[in-house]
Design a protein around this motif. Structure first.
Motif, short mmCIF file in Angstrom:
data_model
loop_
_atom_site.label_atom_id
_atom_site.label_comp_id
_atom_site.label_asym_id
_atom_site.label_seq_id
_atom_site.Cartn_x
_atom_site.Cartn_y
_atom_site.Cartn_z
N GLN A 1 0.85 -1.19 0.00
CA GLN A 1 0.00 0.00 0.00
C GLN A 1 0.88 1.24 0.00
O GLN A 1 1.76 1.38 0.86
CB GLN A 1 -0.92 0.02 1.23
CG GLN A 1 -1.84 1.22 1.26
CD GLN A 1 -2.72 1.25 2.51
OE1 GLN A 1 -2.44 0.63 3.52
NE2 GLN A 1 -3.80 2.00 2.42
N ASN A 2 0.62 2.12 -0.94
CA ASN A 2 1.30 3.41 -1.01
C ASN A 2 2.83 3.29 -0.91
O ASN A 2 3.47 4.01 -0.16
CB ASN A 2 0.77 4.36 0.07
CG ASN A 2 -0.70 4.66 -0.14
OD1 ASN A 2 -1.18 4.75 -1.27
ND2 ASN A 2 -1.43 4.82 0.94
N HIS B 1 1.56 -2.48 -9.63
CA HIS B 1 1.29 -1.07 -9.32
C HIS B 1 2.26 -0.16 -10.08
O HIS B 1 1.87 0.90 -10.57
CB HIS B 1 1.42 -0.86 -7.80
CG HIS B 1 1.02 0.49 -7.33
ND1 HIS B 1 1.89 1.56 -7.30
CD2 HIS B 1 -0.17 0.95 -6.88
CE1 HIS B 1 1.26 2.62 -6.85
NE2 HIS B 1 0.00 2.28 -6.58
N GLN C 1 -4.94 3.10 -3.83
CA GLN C 1 -4.33 3.56 -2.58
C GLN C 1 -4.71 2.66 -1.40
O GLN C 1 -4.16 2.82 -0.32
CB GLN C 1 -4.76 5.00 -2.29
CG GLN C 1 -4.22 5.98 -3.29
CD GLN C 1 -4.61 7.41 -2.95
OE1 GLN C 1 -5.50 7.64 -2.13
NE2 GLN C 1 -3.96 8.36 -3.57
#
Length: 187
Positions: free
Chosen positions: A17-18, A83, A93
């Protein structure tokens, strides 16, 4: 047997994530609403369209204090690579959970054993870890994020308003029903 109203089973997986990796467990998801969105595999065709649709509505899920978890039997490393290379997945996100041991796919009963892939399964889980809504279908059929958002709103509404139910096509702010003897045969 249906998984509705059952508690999610123990799990520990890695997430992307991120730009970061982290651990997600059955205990760490409790305390707020969660949506688990299983998809067959990274670098495929329908999957990025679904995850992008969810990414576009992610702020709306966050307003409902609901976390979205995308899950496939790929690794968290594969999620990062996807991603980094896909315009659609760059928008994501929310956490992308790696499930290479297939513990989540088995726990939620969406694993296609002979393929090592998950069916398209969607599960709405309340803060206590109970499954309140689910949908599982063939991998060729993509889902629509705004319908999932509507289901989360309905699940949250009935959790906050015992004795009321949400009729078909219910949207936030619309009338609900209060099941009673007086209502039988009147709808």
């Amino acid at each position: 047997m249906s998984l509705i109203n059952t508690k999610i089973k123990p799990f520990k997986v890695q997430a992307f994530q991120n730009g970061k990796f982290s651990e997600v467990t059955d205990e760490s998801v409790k305390g707020k609403w969660s949506v688990f969105v299983f998809y067959p595999a990274d670098f495929t065709f329908v999957c990025p369209t679904e995850l992008e649709d969810l990414a576009d509505l992610y702020p709306e899920f966050q307003k409902l204090d609901t976390e979205v978890y995308a899950v496939s039997c790929d690794t968290h490393f594969s999620h990062k690579a996807w991603h980094d290379t896909s315009a659609a997945i760059k928008k994501v996100q929310y956490p992308m959970l790696g499930d290479p041991t297939q513990v989540l796919a088995r726990n939620f009963e969406v694993l296609i054993e002979e393929e090592g892939l998950a069916l398209r399964g969607t599960f709405v889980v309340n803060p206590e870890g109970e499954i309140k809504a689910m949908e599982v279908h063939d991998n060729g059929i993509g889902r629509k994020a705004d319908e999932l958002l509507r289901k989360v709103r309905a699940a949250q509404y009935i959790a906050a308003h015992p004795g009321e139910v949400c009729p078909a096509k219910w949207e936030e702010g619309a009338e609900t029903l209060k099941p009673s003897l007086d209502l039988v045969g009147k709808i």
